[in-house]
Design a protein around this motif. Sequence first.
Motif, short mmCIF file in Angstrom:
data_model
loop_
_atom_site.label_atom_id
_atom_site.label_comp_id
_atom_site.label_asym_id
_atom_site.label_seq_id
_atom_site.Cartn_x
_atom_site.Cartn_y
_atom_site.Cartn_z
N UNK A 1 25.33 41.22 70.78
CA UNK A 1 26.35 42.19 70.33
C UNK A 1 27.57 41.51 69.73
N UNK A 2 27.97 40.37 70.28
CA UNK A 2 29.16 39.69 69.75
C UNK A 2 28.89 39.24 68.32
N UNK A 3 27.66 38.77 68.08
CA UNK A 3 27.34 38.29 66.74
C UNK A 3 27.23 39.46 65.75
N UNK A 4 26.70 40.57 66.25
CA UNK A 4 26.62 41.74 65.37
C UNK A 4 28.02 42.18 64.95
N UNK A 5 28.93 42.12 65.91
CA UNK A 5 30.30 42.49 65.59
C UNK A 5 30.89 41.57 64.51
N UNK A 6 30.61 40.26 64.70
CA UNK A 6 31.10 39.30 63.69
C UNK A 6 30.50 39.59 62.32
N UNK A 7 29.20 39.87 62.29
CA UNK A 7 28.52 40.11 61.01
C UNK A 7 29.11 41.34 60.33
N UNK A 8 29.33 42.40 61.12
CA UNK A 8 29.87 43.61 60.51
C UNK A 8 31.31 43.41 60.04
N UNK A 9 32.06 42.60 60.80
CA UNK A 9 33.44 42.32 60.38
C UNK A 9 33.44 41.53 59.07
N UNK A 10 32.54 40.52 59.01
CA UNK A 10 32.46 39.72 57.78
C UNK A 10 32.03 40.60 56.61
N UNK A 11 31.06 41.49 56.87
CA UNK A 11 30.59 42.39 55.81
C UNK A 11 31.73 43.25 55.29
N UNK A 12 32.49 43.80 56.20
CA UNK A 12 33.61 44.66 55.79
C UNK A 12 34.62 43.87 54.98
N UNK A 13 34.87 42.61 55.40
CA UNK A 13 35.84 41.80 54.64
C UNK A 13 35.33 41.49 53.24
N UNK A 14 34.02 41.27 53.13
CA UNK A 14 33.43 41.00 51.82
C UNK A 14 33.61 42.22 50.90
N UNK A 15 33.41 43.40 51.47
CA UNK A 15 33.54 44.61 50.64
C UNK A 15 34.99 44.87 50.26
N UNK A 16 35.89 44.63 51.21
CA UNK A 16 37.32 44.78 50.86
C UNK A 16 37.69 43.84 49.72
N UNK A 17 37.12 42.64 49.79
CA UNK A 17 37.34 41.67 48.72
C UNK A 17 36.84 42.20 47.38
N UNK A 18 35.65 42.85 47.40
CA UNK A 18 35.10 43.38 46.14
C UNK A 18 36.08 44.35 45.50
N UNK A 19 36.68 45.20 46.35
CA UNK A 19 37.63 46.17 45.82
C UNK A 19 38.89 45.46 45.31
N UNK A 20 39.37 44.48 46.11
CA UNK A 20 40.57 43.73 45.69
C UNK A 20 40.39 43.06 44.34
N UNK A 21 39.17 42.57 44.08
CA UNK A 21 38.93 41.85 42.83
C UNK A 21 38.65 42.80 41.67
N UNK A 22 38.81 44.09 41.91
CA UNK A 22 38.66 45.05 40.81
C UNK A 22 37.30 45.71 40.76
N UNK A 23 36.49 45.50 41.81
CA UNK A 23 35.14 46.07 41.82
C UNK A 23 35.03 47.27 42.73
N UNK A 24 33.89 47.41 43.37
CA UNK A 24 33.66 48.57 44.22
C UNK A 24 32.84 48.20 45.45
N UNK A 25 32.79 49.12 46.40
CA UNK A 25 32.13 48.86 47.68
C UNK A 25 30.62 48.74 47.55
N UNK A 26 30.05 49.54 46.66
CA UNK A 26 28.60 49.55 46.58
C UNK A 26 28.14 49.80 45.15
N UNK A 27 27.25 48.93 44.70
CA UNK A 27 26.76 49.02 43.34
C UNK A 27 25.50 49.84 43.22
#
Lengths: 390, 477
Positions: free
Chosen positions: B401-427
């Motif tokens: 569970x701890x690792x799943x939490x880390x993975x989901x947190x990393x995933x969310x940060x990656x998507x936030x980054x996509x938006x910050x760079x001018x993109x979108x959450x899902x292609x």
Amino acid sequence: MNNTLSPADEREAAEIVRAAQAPFDIVGGATRPGLGRPRQGDPLSSAKLTGIVFHEPAEMTLRARAGTPLAEVEASLAKAGQMLPFEPLDPRALFASSGEPTVGGLVATAIPGPRRVSAGAVRDNVLGVRLVNGRGEIVSAGGRVMKNVTGLDLVKLMCGAQGTLGLITEATFKLLPAPPAEATVVIRRLDDARAVEAMARALSSPHGVSGAATIHAGMGREFPRTLLRVEGFPESVTYRAERLIALLADFGAKHALEGEDSKRIWRSIRDGAFLAEPRERAVWRASLKPSDAPAALAALGETARAALMDHGGGCLWFSTDPTPAAATAVRAALGRLNGHVHLIRAPEDLRAHADVFPPLSQALARLTRGVKASFDPEGRFNPGRMYAEI
Amino acid sequence: MSQIAFPTPDPAILARADAIRTALRALLPRECVVTDEAGRRAFETDALTAYRRLPLAVILPRTTEEVATALRFCREQGVNIVPRGAGTSLAGGAVPQEDAIVIGLSKMNRVLEINYADRYARVEAGVTNLAISEAVGEKGFFYAPDPSSQLACTIGGNIAMNSGGAHCLKYGVTSNNLMGVRLVMFDGDILDLGGPALDADGLDFLGLVCGGEGQLGIVTEAYVRILPLAEGARPVLFGFDSAEDASRCVAAVIGAGIVPVAMEYMDRLAIEITENFAHAGYPLDVEAMLIIESEGSAPEIEAEQKRILDIARAHNVRVVKESMSAMESAQIWKGRKSAFGATGRIADYICMDGTVPTGQLPEALRRVAKICADEGLRVANVFHAGDGNMHPLILYNMNDPAEQEKAERAGARVLEMSVELGGCLTGEHGVGVEKRDLMSKQYTPQELAQQKSVRAVFDPDGRFNPAKVFPLTGRAA
């Protein structure tokens, strides 16, 4: 009397809408004055919402504010050897208008040109829009990337909505490299059925046909001409034009127009220029199943003149007398076929009384009213432009 | 709270569960209704397997009329509906809930009409993506969007998520290849949008339904464009010593006026994982690889690839490997398309789907690496470079569970980054449940309200695929 409101920016546009007590008639370059049902409301102009926000050649994207003249966009694209893929119509020939077509008008009216068959319609090439809705809220839809399924696709909804859902303030386009060369294979004297057959064979070939149109006799020549365009790098264009001529030899395909000659004829097809005169005629554009085109033209009979088939037969342009009787005859003739017809140009009294857009079924009317109300609950924008009472 | 929240199932519905199941069995033919627990278990999740919910019942209709009957029933009973194609959603778009009925379209899998003269196919929603291309292949046509799951995924699911694939750079995504749908509305009314003409009239509702994630109604049939196959196609592999060089090469190719039919990117870990599985002949000693495919006649392919090769050389390409045969080409694509499956053999993973402007790819790759390194997780990057649609596969262990939490947190940060760079959450995967709570990173409250009010026009009771796409609010979904 000039009571035109010209907001200096998006924020001011939103304030004007929030403060409004009466409906607006959205104005861009005023180059399509006869499009849609008659105008009502106070003019709200995008004239000051201008400028290219960015043009990224390596990303094949461009964003511009709604009032930006198309000419400015095209000049920027030309420098990078790029183009708007959908070949936007220049409405000035058809509407005898002057001035500059704008980005906003282009998106709101969304009439695709001949390259529809290979590069899609306007709605396929708009990646994002910003708009002010009827509550005076600024809404951004879509974005600047080619692939985006983040939430409901409100961008598509804005394309072709004739400004009835909101004031578009900005649009982002997908681009394509402008082809360095083009050629048009010409076949003469095919009747409608044979012409559609020839165009279908060409469009079913692997040769990347980017335009397939047939111009009836009496428009520039005394015989009908079927035209098939290929575009790309010069060696590829030469090769594909040769292959098309061989493929269509039994239809009598012999030669190809090149360069400026090819460009000129597709510009005329794009702009409906063959139908521009006589001025008083009503001009219609139908979208239908391509193989239905010959039957559609037969059903129209003498009602329609000066017809031209684009999109391999999937798009018909024709003119009629500007009378309610002719309008009724058009809807009756095409009503049984798969498709729909749009009255593009007509005198104001005809546009007030005949259906300009195809009449809606009960279910579609419910959705159309609902979506209109969700963007523009007070009916502020272009009331009645598409449908009476909506 | 790391786990995605689901609304509490409606106790009133749960209390009536048996009665609802009994009524359903009386309403529809036996083979169309699944009510036993073992049968329902098969529908408890999709490809977002970390989330499972046993549905109240499953309906597998065979006709549009049966779908309409089912929807009228659900409306009368006040039951939520989860539409389902093949259940390959990576975003949890088909994950059900305990108080919802799954309506699966898998039995509606016929190709109804193929019209070569007008270049379309009319198909039922449960037909698989690949089956369309197979049905028209012998006449030299294909259906263009090609998601990696194309063997299994259905056209109905593709429409719901506006799916893409490797070849959209040239041919576009589902919405660009969809001409019409038959839509069953919330009240059981059947509505045709679009049809065999290229362009539909009126407001573009077809464009709304496509990518509507099954929240506007249930699509039972579709008109799709079929396109002539190119004379030939050939992929070339380009290996680079740095991600930077590879991604700059992508931008330079497009900047030079070349639009190859596909440009795919894989990093070292993705290459290693897929090569071990698919033996596609990928170079193992490079940091990044591009698969660039050209189409046309042999001389056209030759000419385009020469132009691309010159550009790749200017970007320090180290390995160039041309496909020498149709079999090699098929191997190259098999490798790419099995990348997710091959990854699944070595670890659990979550697959992100953000899109960034292609000019931001080098920066995005740097940030993805950093985000995952910060969490101590491995990441394999395999994606559609030509359109900036990234697919970082974040590897983790689902049983930790701890690792799943880390993975989901990393995933969310990656998507936030996509938006910050001018993109979108899902292609191309859709928002589903997975990215629902991130929507407010991309949209303002007014923008979300605007979308929701459009949705409500189609689904006034909010019964279709509830608690997906839009962030949960105080109001019960």
